[in-house]
Design an enzyme around this catalytic site. Sequence first.
Site, mmCIF file in Angstrom:
data_model
loop_
_atom_site.group_PDB
_atom_site.id
_atom_site.type_symbol
_atom_site.label_atom_id
_atom_site.label_comp_id
_atom_site.label_asym_id
_atom_site.label_seq_id
_atom_site.Cartn_x
_atom_site.Cartn_y
_atom_site.Cartn_z
ATOM 1 N N ASP A 20 0.767 -1.299 0.212
ATOM 2 C CA ASP A 20 -0.035 -0.141 -0.068
ATOM 3 C C ASP A 20 0.688 1.241 -0.013
ATOM 4 O O ASP A 20 1.929 1.235 0.379
ATOM 5 C CB ASP A 20 -0.888 0.058 1.260
ATOM 6 C CG ASP A 20 -1.990 0.876 1.079
ATOM 7 O OD1 ASP A 20 -2.480 1.181 0.115
ATOM 8 O OD2 ASP A 20 -2.635 1.374 2.191
ATOM 9 N N HIS A 37 2.169 3.431 -8.927
ATOM 10 C CA HIS A 37 1.918 2.079 -9.169
ATOM 11 C C HIS A 37 3.102 1.373 -10.157
ATOM 12 O O HIS A 37 3.550 0.478 -9.745
ATOM 13 C CB HIS A 37 0.756 1.979 -10.021
ATOM 14 C CG HIS A 37 -0.420 2.110 -9.239
ATOM 15 N ND1 HIS A 37 -0.921 1.969 -7.868
ATOM 16 C CD2 HIS A 37 -1.773 2.914 -9.466
ATOM 17 C CE1 HIS A 37 -1.930 2.341 -7.429
ATOM 18 N NE2 HIS A 37 -2.432 3.041 -8.478
ATOM 19 N N LEU A 131 10.157 -21.052 -4.827
ATOM 20 C CA LEU A 131 9.312 -19.989 -4.157
ATOM 21 C C LEU A 131 7.800 -19.982 -5.020
ATOM 22 O O LEU A 131 8.019 -20.268 -5.939
ATOM 23 C CB LEU A 131 9.707 -18.747 -4.373
ATOM 24 C CG LEU A 131 8.725 -17.479 -3.935
ATOM 25 C CD1 LEU A 131 8.698 -17.356 -2.381
ATOM 26 C CD2 LEU A 131 9.432 -16.145 -4.194
#
Length: 246
Positions: A20, A37, A131
Amino acid sequence: MLFNNDIKKNNPYHVAIIMDGNGRWAISKGKLRIYGHKAGIESVKRAVNFALYHKIKILTLYAFSRDNWKRPAQEVSALIELFISALELEVKSIHSNNIRLRIIGDISCFSKNIQDRISYAEMLTKNNDSLLLNIATNYDGRWDIIEGVKKLAEKVYRGYLYPDQITEDTLTSQLATQELSSVDLLIRTGGEYRISNFLLWQIAYAEFYFTNVLWPDFDEIIFDSALKAFYLRERRYGTVLPDINK
Ligand code: IPE
Ligand code: IPE
Ligand code: MG
Protein backbone atom coordinates in the site's frame (compact mmCIF):
# COMPACT_ATOMS: atom_id res chain seq x y z
CA MET A 1 23.98 -6.09 0.79
CA LEU A 2 21.81 -5.88 3.84
CA PHE A 3 20.41 -9.37 3.73
CA ASN A 4 20.19 -10.93 7.13
CA ASN A 5 22.08 -14.16 6.74
CA ASP A 6 22.57 -15.29 10.25
CA ILE A 7 19.17 -16.37 11.49
CA LYS A 8 17.51 -18.96 9.27
CA LYS A 9 15.98 -21.31 11.78
CA ASN A 10 12.70 -19.49 12.34
CA ASN A 11 12.25 -18.14 8.87
CA PRO A 12 8.60 -17.53 8.04
CA TYR A 13 7.39 -20.12 5.56
CA HIS A 14 4.63 -17.94 4.15
CA VAL A 15 4.92 -14.16 3.96
CA ALA A 16 2.02 -12.03 2.72
CA ILE A 17 2.30 -8.35 1.86
CA ILE A 18 -0.35 -5.65 1.50
CA MET A 19 1.51 -3.36 -0.90
CA ASP A 20 0.00 0.00 0.00
CA GLY A 21 0.96 3.63 -0.52
CA ASN A 22 1.70 3.89 -4.25
CA GLY A 23 -0.73 6.77 -4.77
CA ARG A 24 0.55 8.84 -1.87
CA TRP A 25 4.14 8.22 -2.94
CA ALA A 26 3.39 9.59 -6.42
CA ILE A 27 1.38 12.57 -5.12
CA SER A 28 4.25 13.47 -2.76
CA LYS A 29 6.43 13.77 -5.85
CA GLY A 30 3.88 15.89 -7.71
CA LYS A 31 3.06 13.04 -10.08
CA LEU A 32 -0.07 11.10 -11.04
CA ARG A 33 -1.00 8.07 -8.91
CA ILE A 34 -0.19 5.68 -11.74
CA TYR A 35 3.45 6.77 -11.54
CA GLY A 36 3.46 5.26 -8.04
CA HIS A 37 1.96 2.01 -9.30
CA LYS A 38 4.71 1.76 -11.93
CA ALA A 39 7.38 2.41 -9.32
CA GLY A 40 5.76 -0.26 -7.14
CA ILE A 41 6.69 -2.94 -9.67
CA GLU A 42 10.38 -2.43 -8.81
CA SER A 43 9.51 -3.03 -5.15
CA VAL A 44 7.76 -6.25 -6.14
CA LYS A 45 10.95 -7.43 -7.84
CA ARG A 46 13.02 -6.51 -4.77
CA ALA A 47 10.60 -8.37 -2.50
CA VAL A 48 10.63 -11.48 -4.71
CA ASN A 49 14.44 -11.55 -4.86
CA PHE A 50 14.64 -11.07 -1.12
CA ALA A 51 12.18 -13.91 -0.52
CA LEU A 52 14.17 -16.19 -2.84
CA TYR A 53 17.43 -15.33 -1.15
CA HIS A 54 15.98 -15.97 2.31
CA LYS A 55 14.37 -19.23 1.25
CA ILE A 56 10.89 -18.07 2.13
CA LYS A 57 8.70 -20.69 0.47
CA ILE A 58 5.51 -18.71 -0.21
CA LEU A 59 5.14 -15.02 -0.94
CA THR A 60 1.60 -13.71 -1.42
CA LEU A 61 1.28 -10.15 -2.70
CA TYR A 62 -1.93 -8.11 -2.68
CA ALA A 63 -1.91 -6.37 -6.06
CA PHE A 64 -5.56 -5.48 -6.65
CA SER A 65 -8.59 -5.90 -4.45
CA ARG A 66 -12.14 -6.41 -5.64
CA ASP A 67 -12.95 -3.11 -3.92
CA ASN A 68 -10.30 -1.35 -6.01
CA TRP A 69 -12.83 -1.34 -8.90
CA LYS A 70 -14.40 1.59 -7.02
CA ARG A 71 -11.44 3.76 -8.10
CA PRO A 72 -11.61 6.03 -11.15
CA ALA A 73 -11.84 3.96 -14.35
CA GLN A 74 -8.59 5.42 -15.66
CA GLU A 75 -6.65 4.21 -12.62
CA VAL A 76 -8.28 0.77 -12.75
CA SER A 77 -7.44 0.24 -16.42
CA ALA A 78 -3.90 1.51 -15.90
CA LEU A 79 -3.48 -0.96 -13.03
CA ILE A 80 -4.73 -3.86 -15.14
CA GLU A 81 -2.45 -2.89 -18.03
CA LEU A 82 0.51 -2.67 -15.69
CA PHE A 83 -0.29 -6.10 -14.27
CA ILE A 84 -0.45 -7.66 -17.74
CA SER A 85 2.72 -6.01 -19.00
CA ALA A 86 4.62 -6.99 -15.85
CA LEU A 87 3.40 -10.56 -16.29
CA GLU A 88 4.62 -10.59 -19.91
CA LEU A 89 7.96 -9.01 -19.08
CA GLU A 90 8.74 -11.06 -16.01
CA VAL A 91 7.42 -14.53 -16.78
CA LYS A 92 10.75 -15.72 -18.26
CA SER A 93 12.78 -14.52 -15.34
CA ILE A 94 10.23 -15.94 -12.89
CA HIS A 95 10.58 -19.30 -14.61
CA SER A 96 14.37 -19.19 -14.80
CA ASN A 97 14.49 -18.44 -11.08
CA ASN A 98 12.53 -21.63 -10.43
CA ILE A 99 9.56 -19.65 -9.09
CA ARG A 100 6.04 -21.01 -9.35
CA LEU A 101 3.56 -18.26 -10.17
CA ARG A 102 -0.08 -18.40 -9.20
CA ILE A 103 -2.66 -15.69 -9.66
CA ILE A 104 -5.23 -15.83 -6.90
CA GLY A 105 -8.49 -13.92 -7.14
CA ASP A 106 -11.51 -13.70 -9.38
CA ILE A 107 -9.98 -13.60 -12.85
CA SER A 108 -13.30 -14.42 -14.55
CA CYS A 109 -13.91 -10.70 -15.11
CA PHE A 110 -10.80 -10.37 -17.27
CA SER A 111 -10.80 -10.84 -21.05
CA LYS A 112 -10.15 -14.28 -22.52
CA ASN A 113 -6.79 -13.03 -23.72
CA ILE A 114 -5.72 -12.01 -20.21
CA GLN A 115 -7.01 -15.27 -18.76
CA ASP A 116 -5.00 -17.21 -21.36
CA ARG A 117 -1.82 -15.32 -20.50
CA ILE A 118 -2.37 -16.07 -16.83
CA SER A 119 -2.94 -19.77 -17.57
CA TYR A 120 0.18 -19.89 -19.72
CA ALA A 121 2.36 -18.37 -16.97
CA GLU A 122 0.89 -20.71 -14.36
CA MET A 123 1.35 -23.77 -16.57
CA LEU A 124 4.90 -22.85 -17.53
CA THR A 125 5.98 -22.47 -13.92
CA LYS A 126 3.86 -25.12 -12.26
CA ASN A 127 6.72 -27.51 -11.43
CA ASN A 128 9.04 -24.84 -10.03
CA ASP A 129 9.74 -25.12 -6.36
CA SER A 130 12.08 -22.42 -5.05
CA LEU A 131 9.28 -20.05 -4.21
CA LEU A 132 5.53 -20.06 -4.69
CA LEU A 133 4.58 -16.52 -5.70
CA ASN A 134 0.87 -15.83 -5.30
CA ILE A 135 -0.28 -12.58 -6.84
CA ALA A 136 -3.68 -11.60 -5.46
CA THR A 137 -5.48 -9.86 -8.29
CA ASN A 138 -9.15 -8.98 -8.01
CA TYR A 139 -8.92 -10.76 -4.68
CA ASP A 140 -11.17 -10.42 -1.65
CA GLY A 141 -10.84 -12.51 1.50
CA ARG A 142 -14.58 -12.88 2.07
CA TRP A 143 -15.09 -13.80 -1.58
CA ASP A 144 -12.38 -16.47 -1.20
CA ILE A 145 -14.18 -18.04 1.78
CA ILE A 146 -17.56 -17.91 0.05
CA GLU A 147 -16.14 -19.58 -3.07
CA GLY A 148 -14.59 -22.30 -0.91
CA VAL A 149 -17.87 -22.87 0.93
CA LYS A 150 -19.74 -23.06 -2.40
CA LYS A 151 -17.33 -25.76 -3.63
CA LEU A 152 -17.87 -27.78 -0.45
CA ALA A 153 -21.65 -27.29 -0.68
CA GLU A 154 -21.52 -28.62 -4.23
CA LYS A 155 -19.67 -31.75 -3.05
CA VAL A 156 -22.25 -32.30 -0.30
CA TYR A 157 -25.09 -31.74 -2.78
CA ARG A 158 -23.59 -34.34 -5.15
CA GLY A 159 -23.13 -36.81 -2.34
CA TYR A 160 -19.31 -36.79 -2.38
CA LEU A 161 -19.02 -35.38 1.12
CA TYR A 162 -21.03 -35.54 4.35
CA PRO A 163 -21.53 -32.26 6.21
CA ASP A 164 -19.72 -33.84 9.18
CA GLN A 165 -16.64 -34.26 7.00
CA ILE A 166 -16.26 -30.50 6.63
CA THR A 167 -13.21 -29.53 8.63
CA GLU A 168 -10.64 -26.74 8.68
CA ASP A 169 -8.55 -28.77 6.27
CA THR A 170 -11.35 -29.40 3.77
CA LEU A 171 -12.22 -25.69 3.61
CA THR A 172 -8.55 -24.66 3.52
CA SER A 173 -7.97 -26.89 0.50
CA GLN A 174 -10.78 -25.15 -1.40
CA LEU A 175 -9.41 -21.64 -0.92
CA ALA A 176 -7.46 -19.77 -3.57
CA THR A 177 -4.25 -20.36 -1.61
CA GLN A 178 -5.11 -24.07 -1.50
CA GLU A 179 -3.62 -26.37 1.08
CA LEU A 180 -0.53 -24.23 1.75
CA SER A 181 -2.36 -21.35 3.24
CA SER A 182 -1.39 -20.33 6.77
CA VAL A 183 0.41 -17.01 6.73
CA ASP A 184 3.32 -16.69 9.16
CA LEU A 185 4.14 -13.03 8.60
CA LEU A 186 1.83 -10.36 7.21
CA ILE A 187 3.47 -7.06 6.23
CA ARG A 188 1.52 -3.91 5.36
CA THR A 189 3.23 -0.83 4.03
CA GLY A 190 1.70 2.64 3.74
CA GLY A 191 0.95 3.32 7.40
CA GLU A 192 -2.57 1.88 7.62
CA TYR A 193 -3.37 -0.65 10.33
CA ARG A 194 -5.99 -2.75 8.63
CA ILE A 195 -6.42 -5.89 6.57
CA SER A 196 -8.57 -4.41 3.76
CA ASN A 197 -10.18 -7.77 3.07
CA PHE A 198 -6.94 -9.58 2.25
CA LEU A 199 -6.41 -13.20 3.33
CA LEU A 200 -8.87 -13.55 6.22
CA TRP A 201 -8.98 -17.27 6.93
CA GLN A 202 -5.27 -17.65 6.26
CA ILE A 203 -4.04 -15.06 8.81
CA ALA A 204 -5.55 -16.71 11.90
CA TYR A 205 -2.14 -16.94 13.59
CA ALA A 206 -0.07 -14.63 11.41
CA GLU A 207 2.34 -12.16 12.97
CA PHE A 208 1.69 -8.61 11.74
CA TYR A 209 4.29 -6.04 10.75
CA PHE A 210 3.09 -2.56 9.83
CA THR A 211 5.38 0.10 8.41
CA ASN A 212 4.81 3.70 7.35
CA VAL A 213 7.10 3.18 4.38
CA LEU A 214 5.17 3.63 1.14
CA TRP A 215 5.30 0.62 -1.17
CA PRO A 216 7.57 2.13 -3.89
CA ASP A 217 10.15 2.75 -1.14
CA PHE A 218 9.95 -0.82 0.17
CA ASP A 219 13.35 -2.45 -0.04
CA GLU A 220 15.59 -5.14 1.46
CA ILE A 221 16.17 -3.04 4.60
CA ILE A 222 12.46 -2.89 5.41
CA PHE A 223 11.90 -6.55 4.56
CA ASP A 224 14.86 -7.41 6.75
CA SER A 225 13.41 -5.34 9.62
CA ALA A 226 10.13 -7.24 9.26
CA LEU A 227 12.00 -10.57 9.43
CA LYS A 228 13.96 -9.45 12.46
CA ALA A 229 10.73 -8.41 14.19
CA PHE A 230 9.27 -11.80 13.29
CA TYR A 231 12.23 -13.67 14.79
CA LEU A 232 11.60 -11.91 18.10
CA ARG A 233 7.94 -12.85 18.28
CA GLU A 234 6.86 -15.65 20.56
CA ARG A 235 4.18 -17.64 18.77
CA ARG A 236 2.01 -19.34 21.35
CA TYR A 237 -1.07 -20.50 19.42
CA GLY A 238 -3.16 -20.22 22.56
CA THR A 239 -0.91 -22.36 24.73
CA VAL A 240 1.61 -21.39 27.38
CA LEU A 241 5.26 -22.03 26.74
CA PRO A 242 7.10 -24.37 29.15
CA ASP A 243 9.42 -21.69 30.58
CA ILE A 244 6.56 -19.35 31.54
CA ASN A 245 4.39 -22.17 32.89
CA LYS A 246 6.17 -22.46 36.23
C1 IPE B 1 -1.62 0.29 -3.32
O1 IPE B 1 -1.42 1.65 -3.35
C2 IPE B 1 -1.87 -0.28 -4.69
C3 IPE B 1 -3.26 -0.68 -4.90
C4 IPE B 1 -4.21 -0.63 -4.01
C5 IPE B 1 -3.59 -1.14 -6.23
P1 IPE B 1 -2.62 2.68 -3.32
O2 IPE B 1 -3.03 2.99 -4.72
O3 IPE B 1 -3.72 2.23 -2.42
O4 IPE B 1 -1.91 3.94 -2.71
P2 IPE B 1 -2.46 4.93 -1.59
O5 IPE B 1 -2.83 4.07 -0.41
O6 IPE B 1 -3.65 5.61 -2.17
O7 IPE B 1 -1.33 5.84 -1.31
C1 IPE C 1 -5.42 -2.66 -0.18
O1 IPE C 1 -5.09 -1.33 -0.30
C2 IPE C 1 -5.42 -3.33 -1.51
C3 IPE C 1 -4.12 -3.53 -2.12
C4 IPE C 1 -2.97 -3.23 -1.60
C5 IPE C 1 -4.15 -4.14 -3.41
P1 IPE C 1 -6.21 -0.19 -0.41
O2 IPE C 1 -5.49 1.09 -0.53
O3 IPE C 1 -7.18 -0.52 -1.48
O4 IPE C 1 -6.94 -0.34 1.01
P2 IPE C 1 -7.82 0.72 1.80
O5 IPE C 1 -8.83 1.28 0.84
O6 IPE C 1 -6.90 1.78 2.29
O7 IPE C 1 -8.42 -0.07 2.94
MG1 MG D 1 -4.10 2.46 -0.45
